[in-house]
Write a protein that holds these residues in place. Structure first.
Motif, short mmCIF file in Angstrom:
data_model
loop_
_atom_site.label_atom_id
_atom_site.label_comp_id
_atom_site.label_asym_id
_atom_site.label_seq_id
_atom_site.Cartn_x
_atom_site.Cartn_y
_atom_site.Cartn_z
N ARG A 66 45.96 -48.15 24.53
CA ARG A 66 45.65 -49.11 25.59
C ARG A 66 44.62 -50.10 25.06
NH1 ARG A 66 44.86 -45.15 30.91
NH2 ARG A 66 46.97 -44.25 30.88
N LEU A 119 55.18 -54.69 23.87
CA LEU A 119 53.77 -54.67 23.47
C LEU A 119 53.56 -53.70 22.32
CD1 LEU A 119 50.94 -55.71 24.11
CD2 LEU A 119 50.68 -53.83 25.71
N THR A 130 51.10 -58.99 33.20
CA THR A 130 51.40 -57.69 33.82
C THR A 130 50.45 -57.39 34.96
OG1 THR A 130 52.22 -56.89 31.70
CG2 THR A 130 51.68 -55.24 33.35
N LYS A 131 49.17 -57.72 34.77
CA LYS A 131 48.19 -57.48 35.84
C LYS A 131 48.47 -58.35 37.05
CE LYS A 131 44.41 -55.98 32.83
NZ LYS A 131 43.04 -56.28 32.37
N GLN A 136 49.80 -60.79 23.00
CA GLN A 136 49.53 -59.54 23.71
C GLN A 136 48.54 -59.76 24.85
OE1 GLN A 136 49.15 -55.91 21.04
NE2 GLN A 136 49.11 -57.52 19.50
N ARG A 137 47.60 -60.63 24.63
CA ARG A 137 46.61 -60.92 25.67
C ARG A 137 47.27 -61.58 26.87
NH1 ARG A 137 42.74 -65.18 26.35
NH2 ARG A 137 40.76 -64.44 27.19
N ARG A 151 40.97 -56.00 27.38
CA ARG A 151 40.81 -57.43 27.14
C ARG A 151 39.60 -57.71 26.23
NH1 ARG A 151 43.08 -61.56 30.09
NH2 ARG A 151 42.15 -63.62 29.83
N SER A 202 49.40 -58.97 28.69
CA SER A 202 48.56 -58.08 29.50
C SER A 202 48.11 -58.76 30.78
CB SER A 202 47.34 -57.65 28.67
OG SER A 202 46.47 -56.86 29.44
#
Length: 233
Positions: free
Chosen positions: A97, A3, A197-198, A190-191, A100, A194
Motif C-alpha cells: 500500500r 497499480l 480511486t479515492k 500511480q498517484r 500519498r 490513487s
C-alpha cells in the motif's frame, strides 16, 4: 496497466538504476586508479617523441572524480534500499500500500537524482571530450581517441582502457537518467490512479445520510425550500 504492474515495473527500474550506478562508479574509479589516482576528466596529455610514450601533462582535481563516483554510489544505494524495502513489505504483509506521502517523497528524490545525474553526465561528456582533444592534438598517427589505448604510456600509467571505461561510465549515467525519468512518470500515474480511486469510493460508497458520500451534506439540506402540500385523504 494495474497499480501492481506499475509498481513491479518501478522495482525493475530500481534494479537497473542500481546496476548503472555501480557501473559508473566502478569505471571512473578504475580509470583513476590506472592513472595513479589522477582524475583524467578535463586532463591534458603530453607525448615523448623520442621514447614514443604518452604522459600526463595535467589532470583535474581528484574531488571531481570523487563527486561523480559519490553521486553514482548514492543512487545505487537508494535504489537498492527502495527495492529491498518494497520486497520486504510485500513478503511480510502480502500486499503493498503506497501512501500519498511516500509518492511525494519518491517524486522529490526523483527530481533530485535527475538534477545530479544531468550534471554528472555533462561532466563526463565534456571532460572526456576535453581529454580526447588533447590526445588527438598531442599524439601523432592516430585518427580516433580510442587509438591511444594501443600506444605505450609512461610507467606507472595504464592507459589501455581509459577511453572505453570513460565511455561506459558516461553511457551508464545517461541510461540511469532515462530510467529515473520513467520512474517519475510511473509515480505520477500511480498517484493519479490513487486519487481517482479515492474520489470514486467517496462519491458512491460514502456513509449513509450523505450526498455522494459527503458526510457534510445531510438529508435535511437536500429537502426542497418549499414543502409540498399534503395529498388529500
Amino acid at each position: 496497466m494495474a497499480l501492481t504492474g506499475l509498481l513491479l515495473l518501478e522495482l525493475c527500474l530500481y534494479a537497473c538504476c542500481f546496476v548503472c550506478g555501480i557501473v559508473t562508479a566502478a569505471s571512473v574509479t578504475i580509470v583513476q586508479g590506472n592513472f595513479g589516482g589522477r582524475c583524467m576528466l578535463y586532463g591534458l596529455v603530453s607525448y615523448n617523441a623520442t621514447a614514443s610514450l604518452i604522459g600526463v601533462q595535467s589532470s583535474s582535481s581528484s574531488s571531481l572524480c570523487y563527486f561523480v563516483s559519490a553521486i553514482s554510489v548514492m543512487v545505487a544505494v537508494v535504489c537498492f534500499s527502495l527495492s529491498l524495502y518494497w520486497l520486504y513489505t510485500f513478503c511480510i504483509d502480502g500486499e503493498i500500500r503506497r501512501e500519498r506521502v511516500w509518492m511525494n517523497m519518491i517524486m522529490a528524490v526523483c527530481g533530485t537524482f535527475l538534477f545530479f545525474l544531468l550534471i554528472t553526465g555533462c561532466m563526463l561528456k565534456i571532460g572526456r571530450d576535453s581529454l580526447c582533444n588533447s590526445v588527438m592534438q598531442s599524439v601523432p598517427n592516430i585518427t580516433r581517441c580510442e587509438d591511444a589505448q594501443t600506444k605505450q604510456w609512461l610507467t606507472p600509467l595504464k592507459g589501455g582502457r581509459f577511453y572505453n571505461s570513460l565511455y561506459k561510465a558516461e553511457t551508464a549515467v545517461w541510461v540511469n537518467f532515462f530510467f529515473w525519468l520513467i520512474i517519475g512518470v510511473l509515480v505520477i500515474v500511480q498517484r493519479r490512479q490513487s486519487t481517482g480511486t479515492k474520489l470514486i469510493a467517496g462519491g458512491f460508497g460514502g456513509p449513509a445520510g450523505g450526498l455522494f458520500g459527503d458526510p457534510g451534506v445531510t438529508a435535511a439540506e437536500t429537502e426542497p425550500f418549499f414543502n409540498r402540500p399534503a395529498r388529500p385523504q
